[in-house]
Design an enzyme around this catalytic site. Structure first.
Site, short mmCIF file in Angstrom:
data_model
loop_
_atom_site.label_atom_id
_atom_site.label_comp_id
_atom_site.label_asym_id
_atom_site.label_seq_id
_atom_site.Cartn_x
_atom_site.Cartn_y
_atom_site.Cartn_z
N SER A 179 0.79 -1.22 0.00
CA SER A 179 0.00 0.00 0.00
C SER A 179 0.83 1.28 0.00
CB SER A 179 -0.98 0.00 1.17
OG SER A 179 -0.31 -0.31 2.37
N HIS A 207 -5.41 -3.15 -2.79
CA HIS A 207 -5.06 -2.19 -3.85
C HIS A 207 -4.96 -2.83 -5.23
CE1 HIS A 207 -4.17 0.96 -0.92
NE2 HIS A 207 -3.69 -0.01 -0.19
N LYS A 239 -11.37 1.16 -1.63
CA LYS A 239 -10.41 1.65 -2.61
C LYS A 239 -11.05 1.66 -3.99
CE LYS A 239 -7.37 1.23 0.90
NZ LYS A 239 -6.94 0.31 1.95
C1 PLP Z 1 -6.87 0.04 3.28
C2 PLP Z 1 -6.27 -1.27 3.58
C3 PLP Z 1 -6.83 -2.11 4.53
C4 PLP Z 1 -7.93 -1.66 5.44
O1 PLP Z 1 -9.13 -1.59 4.77
P1 PLP Z 1 -10.29 -0.68 5.38
O2 PLP Z 1 -11.51 -1.16 4.72
O3 PLP Z 1 -9.93 0.73 5.01
O4 PLP Z 1 -10.28 -0.88 6.86
C5 PLP Z 1 -6.30 -3.38 4.68
N1 PLP Z 1 -5.25 -3.78 3.95
C6 PLP Z 1 -4.67 -2.99 3.04
C7 PLP Z 1 -3.51 -3.50 2.25
C8 PLP Z 1 -5.16 -1.71 2.83
O5 PLP Z 1 -4.57 -0.91 1.96
#
Ligand code: PLP
Length: 386
Positions: A179, A207, A239
């Protein structure tokens, strides 16, 4: 002598001195390429809304229609009376999209990772994680009380050595797309090692979904792997889906175990049904509006070519996440502030989110950006960084 429990002011002063103080900015209006921040319109280069679906008219319409039909709150956890037909339909569509028996919704990605890892391993087991995994995966490993080891980023050799040295029941855990770096896990190697050593494999593709693969199927599709190569696949809706929530996909038995044992599933209120309906629309658009992925790839390639020409230090990424390495935390913050004054919103990412000395600007792109946005950002970066 006991120290003052409420010495928060001292702690805050120290964070500020280290360039680690975090502040929120207040936006107004919907997510998009142009956002109002503190009353001023800027071009947004820090959102994870990679496909531009967060305010897509069809997604928004799906949400509104669902509110008319289902109301707002879900009323309880999935296991009580909160699991509605909208949730169920989304789970079935996600299972089909990922080529697995079933999928299970979680309220957030953070909770999905805590719940899955702590449900699947315990005190006598092991968890091996890439050092740069998302905080929620690392926290899930700690919460599980399994013996927790981190291997160097993308280092399959070190992982293999750990697996050979420790034949106990083991779960291997990795981000699909990292990320804060934008690079990819070496999924074929992870899948092969997991199979050779009869370890579990959990991939968090927060992602990758919607961004990678011809159909937006994420990192598994990108590498052309079979569902069985990645038996535990996790994705989020916050995302590229542009909504909110998360899911885990896998075998029938895996999902049943999670329903029994994942505490962040059992003991929390279900997502609003309208979020599930909006996400169903996103899932459809993700597959039909393939131009969004093509456009994103084009914009990323243009940015990388321009940035490399300027001598900016990029990372090994072809995804929507394009960090520019700065190093010093204070400097990263001051560059980010200067960009904002010029109308470009780019976030500075500092430790502990990234390792010490690797503070960076995390530039992210959306299919809704235009060529001139990319070029204007490159000009601004040239001015502030060289
Ligand atoms: C954003 C993210 C999460 C968390 O997801 P949320 O729904 O925002 O809590 C978990 N793992 C990765 C790799 C992320 O980028």
């Amino acid at each position: 002598m006991s120290s003052d429990f409420y010495d928060f002011a001292d702690q805050l002063t120290r964070l500020n001195q280290q360039g680690l103080y975090r502040r929120r900015r207040v936006t107004d209006g919907p997510q998009g390429i142009l956002v109002r921040v503190d009353g001023k319109q800027v071009i947004n280069f820090c959102s994870n809304d990679y496909l531009g679906l967060a305010n897509h008219p069809e997604v928004a319409a799906g949400f509104k229609q669902a509110v008319d039909r289902y109301g707002v709150g879900s009323g309880s956890a999935h296991l009580i009376c909160g699991h509605g037909s909208a949730h169920h339909a989304l789970e079935e569509e996600l299972a089909e999209f990922t080529g697995r028996d079933r999928a299970l919704l979680f309220s957030t990605g953070y909770m999905a990772n805590l719940g899955v890892i702590s449900a699947l391993v315990g005190r006598n087991d092991r968890v091996f994680e890439d050092r740069l995994n998302h905080a929620s995966l690392l926290d899930g490993g700690l919460l599980s009380r399994a013996r927790f080891m981190r291997f160097r980023h993308l280092d399959g050799k070190e992982l293999q050595a750990h697996l050979l040295a420790h034949p106990e029941r083991t779960l291997i855990v990795s981000d699909g797309v990292f990320s804060m770096d934008g690079d990819l896990a070496d999924l074929p190697v992870l899948a092969a090692l997991a199979q050779q050593h009869q370890a579990g494999l959990l991939i968090d593709d927060a992602h990758g979904f919607g961004v990678l693969g011809r159909n937006g199927g994420g990192i598994v599709e990108h590498f052309g792997l079979a569902p069985g190569d990645v038996p535990i696949l996790m994705g989020t809706f916050g995302k590229a889906f542009g909504t909110f929530g998360a899911f885990v996909a896998g075998s029938d038995d895996l999902i049943e175990i999670l329903i029994q044992k994942a505490r962040s599933y059992v003991f929390t209120t279900a997502l609003p049904a309208a979020i599930a309906e909006a996400t169903r629309v996103s899932l459809r658009l993700m597959q039909t509006e393939t131009w969004r992925r093509d456009k994103l790839r084009f914009l990323v390639a243009r940015f990388r070519a321009g940035a490399l020409q300027q001598g900016l230090q990029l990372m090994d990424s072809f995804t929507a996440i394009q960090p520019v390495l700065v190093g010093d935390s204070q400097l990263a913050v001051s560059i980010s502030q200067s960009l904002l004054r010029q109308g470009f919103w780019v976030s500075a990412i500092r430790p502990p989110t990234v390792p010490a000395g690797t503070a960076r600007l995390r530039v992210t792109f959306s299919a809704e950006h235009e060529t001139q946005h990319v070029d204007a950002l490159l000009d601004a970066l040239c001015k502030v960084m060289t």
